[in-house]
Design a protein around this motif. Structure first.
Motif, mmCIF file in Angstrom:
data_model
loop_
_atom_site.group_PDB
_atom_site.id
_atom_site.type_symbol
_atom_site.label_atom_id
_atom_site.label_comp_id
_atom_site.label_asym_id
_atom_site.label_seq_id
_atom_site.Cartn_x
_atom_site.Cartn_y
_atom_site.Cartn_z
ATOM 1 N N GLU A 47 -1.797 -1.176 -13.090
ATOM 2 C CA GLU A 47 -0.948 -1.263 -11.907
ATOM 3 C C GLU A 47 -1.769 -1.111 -10.629
ATOM 4 O OE1 GLU A 47 3.213 0.749 -10.237
ATOM 5 O OE2 GLU A 47 2.245 1.518 -12.059
ATOM 6 N N ALA A 48 -2.721 -0.181 -10.638
ATOM 7 C CA ALA A 48 -3.577 0.012 -9.474
ATOM 8 C C ALA A 48 -4.392 -1.242 -9.170
ATOM 9 C CB ALA A 48 -4.519 1.201 -9.703
ATOM 10 N N ILE A 49 -4.906 -1.884 -10.216
ATOM 11 C CA ILE A 49 -5.651 -3.133 -10.035
ATOM 12 C C ILE A 49 -4.733 -4.205 -9.460
ATOM 13 C CG2 ILE A 49 -6.821 -5.010 -11.254
ATOM 14 C CD1 ILE A 49 -7.888 -2.907 -13.199
ATOM 15 N N GLY A 73 -11.443 15.582 -9.542
ATOM 16 C CA GLY A 73 -10.729 14.984 -10.658
ATOM 17 C C GLY A 73 -10.507 13.496 -10.437
ATOM 18 N N GLY A 74 -10.335 12.775 -11.512
ATOM 19 C CA GLY A 74 -10.103 11.341 -11.423
ATOM 20 C C GLY A 74 -8.769 11.037 -10.767
ATOM 21 N N SER A 75 -8.742 9.986 -9.948
ATOM 22 C CA SER A 75 -7.518 9.602 -9.258
ATOM 23 C C SER A 75 -7.561 8.117 -8.943
ATOM 24 C CB SER A 75 -7.359 10.411 -7.967
ATOM 25 O OG SER A 75 -6.289 9.917 -7.200
ATOM 26 N N TYR A 76 -6.450 7.439 -9.235
ATOM 27 C CA TYR A 76 -6.365 6.022 -8.883
ATOM 28 C C TYR A 76 -6.268 5.843 -7.375
ATOM 29 C CZ TYR A 76 -5.689 5.051 -13.832
ATOM 30 O OH TYR A 76 -5.864 4.956 -15.192
ATOM 31 N N LEU A 77 -5.761 6.852 -6.674
ATOM 32 C CA LEU A 77 -5.738 6.792 -5.216
ATOM 33 C C LEU A 77 -7.159 6.780 -4.667
ATOM 34 C CD1 LEU A 77 -2.876 9.273 -4.238
ATOM 35 C CD2 LEU A 77 -2.834 6.783 -4.104
ATOM 36 N N LEU A 78 -8.021 7.623 -5.226
ATOM 37 C CA LEU A 78 -9.410 7.682 -4.778
ATOM 38 C C LEU A 78 -10.130 6.368 -5.060
ATOM 39 C CD1 LEU A 78 -11.658 9.340 -3.524
ATOM 40 C CD2 LEU A 78 -12.158 10.275 -5.792
ATOM 41 N N VAL A 115 0.834 -1.211 0.000
ATOM 42 C CA VAL A 115 0.000 0.000 0.000
ATOM 43 C C VAL A 115 0.864 1.255 0.000
ATOM 44 C CG1 VAL A 115 -0.263 0.269 2.515
ATOM 45 C CG2 VAL A 115 -2.081 1.026 0.992
ATOM 46 N N LEU A 116 2.033 1.215 0.621
ATOM 47 C CA LEU A 116 2.928 2.382 0.570
ATOM 48 C C LEU A 116 3.457 2.596 -0.848
ATOM 49 C CD1 LEU A 116 4.946 2.052 3.908
ATOM 50 C CD2 LEU A 116 3.182 3.731 3.343
ATOM 51 N N THR A 117 3.759 1.502 -1.529
ATOM 52 C CA THR A 117 4.194 1.608 -2.924
ATOM 53 C C THR A 117 3.071 2.177 -3.784
ATOM 54 O OG1 THR A 117 5.624 -0.330 -2.618
ATOM 55 C CG2 THR A 117 5.154 0.336 -4.879
ATOM 56 N N TYR A 118 1.860 1.680 -3.557
ATOM 57 C CA TYR A 118 0.677 2.182 -4.263
ATOM 58 C C TYR A 118 0.519 3.680 -4.005
ATOM 59 C CZ TYR A 118 -4.316 2.126 -5.695
ATOM 60 O OH TYR A 118 -5.514 2.350 -6.322
ATOM 61 N N GLY A 119 0.614 4.074 -2.725
ATOM 62 C CA GLY A 119 0.418 5.475 -2.370
ATOM 63 C C GLY A 119 1.475 6.395 -2.961
ATOM 64 N N GLY A 177 -8.715 3.444 -5.152
ATOM 65 C CA GLY A 177 -8.206 2.501 -4.170
ATOM 66 C C GLY A 177 -8.845 2.698 -2.808
ATOM 67 N N ILE A 178 -8.998 3.953 -2.415
ATOM 68 C CA ILE A 178 -9.641 4.249 -1.131
ATOM 69 C C ILE A 178 -11.056 3.687 -1.104
ATOM 70 C CG2 ILE A 178 -10.549 6.108 0.319
ATOM 71 C CD1 ILE A 178 -8.165 7.813 -0.710
ATOM 72 N N THR A 179 -11.797 3.928 -2.181
ATOM 73 C CA THR A 179 -13.184 3.455 -2.260
ATOM 74 C C THR A 179 -13.258 1.942 -2.128
ATOM 75 O OG1 THR A 179 -13.760 5.309 -3.713
ATOM 76 C CG2 THR A 179 -15.264 3.440 -3.681
#
Length: 199
Positions: free
Chosen positions: A39-41, A115-120, A23-27, A122-124
């Motif tokens: 990558e996010a998936i 705005g669109g975000s892969y972090l958002l 998750v730190l790498t993702y963040g 992931g949070i969801t």
């Protein structure tokens, strides 16, 4: 059932460390804008797999033949914990990303444009999975406790944790954006547009 040979707390520790590193790498990659959808998936799938294994391992570690509720508690904590912690960590990265790029969150009239975000994303996913699994797990624990008791009240008691989890799923996003808006306003970075001016 939990895997019988996975009764060592060291396995739980290594699985939790695996979730933390992932998750730190993702963040970090999400914050720097270097992450893509595939990558996010991939990160989400890895964290999901580790969370499932962690639930099995912690459930087996805490399992007690005389008090089976401890095994259920371990499984619930081991499964939901990594999801919820991952979601909270990504919220910190997402907040920092919005502070770095405040134009990605704009208040227009009564609407909040994001705005669109892969972090958002992931949070969801992590918060939904974590809160739902915690609700279902807590429901099983309550049912284990009241299984020998009769009555409608005891029967409905098992649904209470699930209802609370669903309520939290519906509310956490609102709370998160209120917090981020507060951070932006405190730093003087909040973007507000009047509908009349935008027209």
């Amino acid at each position: 059932m939990a895997i019988e040979t996975w009764d060592s707390p060291y396995i739980v520790i290594w699985l939790c460390l695996g979730v933390l590193v992932t998750v730190l790498t993702y963040g970090v990659r999400g914050y720097s804008g270097k992450i893509n959808g595939l990558e996010a998936i991939g990160y989400s799938m890895v964290i999901g797999a580790l969370a499932i294994l962690n639930g099995a391992a912690l459930g087996q570690t805490m399992y007690n033949k005389t008090e089976k509720v401890w095994g259920s508690l371990g499984t619930m904590l081991g499964l939901s914990g990594p999801f919820i912690v991952s979601g909270l960590i990504l919220i910190v990265f997402y907040r920092n990303q919005i502070v770095k790029h405040p134009n990605e969150l704009v208040i227009k009239g009564d609407d909040l444009e994001i705005g669109g975000s892969y972090l958002l994303s992931g949070i969801t996913w992590f918060m939904f999975s974590g809160l739902l699994s915690a609700g279902i797990g807590s429901m099983n624990i309550v049912m284990d406790i009241v299984e020998d008791k009769e009555g409608a009240i005891y029967g409905l008691a098992g649904l209470v944790p699930l209802v609370i989890a669903i309520w939290l799923i519906a509310k956490y996003s609102k709370w998160m954006f209120k917090y981020i808006v507060w951070v932006l306003r405190r730093k003087g970075l909040l973007q507000v547009e009047d509908d009349k001016n935008s027209e």
